[in-house]
Every structure is written in structure tokens, then in C-alpha cells.
Scaffold this motif. Structure first.
Motif, PDB file in Angstrom:
ATOM      1  N   THR A  72       0.823  -1.210   0.000  1.00  0.00           N
ATOM      2  CA  THR A  72       0.000   0.000   0.000  1.00  0.00           C
ATOM      3  C   THR A  72       0.853   1.255   0.000  1.00  0.00           C
TER       4      THR A  72
ATOM      5  N   GLY B 236     -10.298  -4.647  -4.910  1.00  0.00           N
ATOM      6  CA  GLY B 236      -8.981  -4.747  -4.304  1.00  0.00           C
ATOM      7  C   GLY B 236      -8.917  -5.852  -3.266  1.00  0.00           C
TER       8      GLY B 236
ATOM      9  N   GLN C  89      -3.997  -4.009  -7.375  1.00  0.00           N
ATOM     10  CA  GLN C  89      -4.036  -5.046  -6.356  1.00  0.00           C
ATOM     11  C   GLN C  89      -4.422  -4.485  -4.996  1.00  0.00           C
TER      12      GLN C  89
ATOM     13  N   GLY D 200      -8.251  -1.988  -6.067  1.00  0.00           N
ATOM     14  CA  GLY D 200      -9.171  -2.389  -7.112  1.00  0.00           C
ATOM     15  C   GLY D 200      -9.403  -1.288  -8.131  1.00  0.00           C
TER      16      GLY D 200
ATOM     17  N   GLY E 120      -9.050  -1.354   1.425  1.00  0.00           N
ATOM     18  CA  GLY E 120      -8.889  -0.374   0.358  1.00  0.00           C
ATOM     19  C   GLY E 120      -9.788   0.831   0.546  1.00  0.00           C
TER      20      GLY E 120
END
Length: 287
Positions: A23, A127, A195, A198, A250
């Protein structure tokens, strides 16, 4: 539970460490690119490319190829189709973007609905940060490194293109080529963030950090520092909140970024809504 326990307990799990790493990497590269997208006015283009990669991901799954390969191919295809439609018809760019990205996104949804799969392909849309594998992490790192390298090497040319494409042309640069480079990096960066959040939320990572930094400074060099710093910090906070609240990772990352933007919009020292009013009140009292 002490604050230290709240901080350290999630780090005991490998999936959390991978999620944080993926992330933060995605947040940094998206935030850097977002600075140029905000200045050029390509927010809708970011939305288009991020949605258009969906059929590429599904087709890659069907043939057993890496997801990133299919996503990148369709991201570049979307950029090319938008350019062709804009240059060979009376359709304006915003309409061309809307036509291409909605059509390709719909194609992806159809492919998902008719593809027999042991895997839940919905994670492509929303995601799956906590499901990032070591292979996914390596893939994200390599693609992010390529995108960052291009942005750093071409940063001066891209900045001039963003501020004054006419001047860029006058000194011998090709605005068309620079635009193509920026679009190519956009496609690559969309794959990096795919990933993590999304295809639906990728556009937020590509726009919010740059817009937030733009409200905090008038200098582009500072934007390139502020945007990734805020984005990375928001991503870490979002991941931690998702762990403790057992909520969508996400979505929480994007929600935190949205909250940060709102606070800057309201209380920013120079361009914040309330900040400007307070500055005017102070000036009136002094006057």
C-alpha cells in the motif's frame, strides 16, 4: 490495551506487513503521478485508464498470464483508443474518454460474469490488500520502480508540459510525446494500485494526494514531497484502521485520504476555506 500494543500487534502478522508495504509503495507512486495529473487536468483520464484495465485482468486470468500484463495492455489500449477517437472524429476528448472507459469496463464485467472460476474475481474490482502475496509484492515493487524512474528522469520536461506545452514545443520538446509518456506511466501506475484498492478506487489514489498538496503549496517541487508523504501516511492509518475495525482495507485507505483532503480544504493555511476567511478577518482588524 496500550497505544504501543495497538501499533505493534498488527505487525506480528506477515499478511499485514505485506499489505503495508504494497500500500505504501502504491500510494507513493500514485501520489507523485497525481501531481502532474492535477496540473494537466487529467482527472477523468485517470478514471478512464483505471477502469479500462478490468477486461485485461480477466483475460489474463483466463489464459493463465500475469494479471499485470493484461492490465497494462488494456490500459495502453484505452489510451490509444481515446486518442484515435478524439483525433479522427468530431467527438471531444471528454466524450471520447467516457465512451472508451465505460465500454471497456462493461466488457470486463461481462467477462467476469461468464468466466467459470474457482477464484473470486470481484477482488479485481474492490482490491484485496490483505491477500497480497510475496509474488504480488515483487510485481508491485518492480512496476512502481519503473514508473518512478520515468517520472524522475523526465520530471522537468513533464513539469514544463504541464504548465506550458506551447513553451515546451518552442524549445524543441514534443508535447505529444510527453503526453504519451505521461499516459503510459498512468497505465503502469494503475496496474500498481490495482491489487491494493481495485479498479474502482484507483482513481482516488491518482487524484486526491495531488489535489491535497495543491491546496497546501504553490510550488510544484513541494507538491512532489507533500503528496507522497500524505498519501503514504494515510495508507498506513487506513490499513491499521481496517485491522482494528475489521473493515474494507482499500476503502478505508481512500476514506482517510478523503478526510485529509477535507481538513486541508477547510483549514489549509493559504487556500483553505476557513483559513482564508480567518486571514481576511485578521487583515481587517489590523487595517
Amino acid at each position: 490495551m496500550s497505544p504501543l500494543d495497538l501499533l505493534l500487534e498488527p505487525l506480528q502478522y506477515d499478511f499485514m506487513l505485506r499489505a503495508l508495504a504494497a500500500t505504501v509503495v502504491a500510494a507513493i507512486v500514485c501520489a507523485l503521478l497525481s501531481c502532474w495529473l492535477v496540473l494537466v487536468g487529467w482527472s477523468l483520464m485517470g478514471d478512464a485508464v483505471s477502469h479500462a484495465v478490468l477486461p485485461g485482468v480477466v483475460l489474463a486470468y483466463i489464459v493463465g498470464a500475469p494479471f499485470a500484463l493484461g492490465a497494462l495492455a488494456f490500459g495502453l489500449l484505452a489510451v490509444a483508443l481515446i486518442g484515435v477517437l478524439r483525433d479522427t472524429s468530431r467527438v471531444k476528448e471528454d466524450a471520447a474518454i467516457g465512451i472508451v472507459f465505460t465500454t471497456l469496463f462493461a466488457l470486463g464485467l461481462v467477462l467476469i460474469s461468464v468466466t467459470p472460476s474457482q477464484t473470486d474475481l470481484n477482488h479485481i474490482i474492490f482490491g484485496n490488500i490483505l491477500g497480497v502475496s510475496d509474488g504480488d509484492l515483487i510485481q508491485i515493487g518492480v512496476l512502481a520502480a519503473v514508473a518512478l524512474a520515468v517520472l524522475l528522469v523526465k520530471r522537468r520536461d513533464l513539469t514544463l508540459y504541464a504548465f506550458d506545452p506551447t513553451h515546451a514545443f518552442a524549445i524543441g520538446l514534443s508535447p505529444r510525446l510527453l503526453g504519451a509518456i505521461l499516459l503510459g506511466v498512468l497505465a503502469l501506475t494503475s496496474v500498481v494500485a490495482l491489487q491494493v484498492v481495485g479498479v474502482i478506487l484507483v482513481v482516488a489514489m491518482l487524484i486526491i494526494p495531488g489535489a491535497t498538496a495543491h491546496l497546501l503549496t504553490d510550488r510544484f517541487g513541494r507538491m512532489l514531497i507533500i503528496a507522497p508523504a500524505l498519501s503514504a501516511a494515510s495508507s498506513v492509518v487506513g490499513i491499521y484502521l481496517s485491522f482494528w475495525l475489521d473493515a474494507a482495507s482499500g476503502a478505508l485507505v481512500i476514506l482517510v485520504q478523503g478526510v485529509v483532503f477535507t481538513l486541508v480544504y477547510l483549514f489549509g493555511p493559504r487556500h483553505g476555506l476557513l483559513g482564508r476567511r480567518m486571514a481576511r478577518l485578521r487583515a481587517a482588524r489590523v487595517g
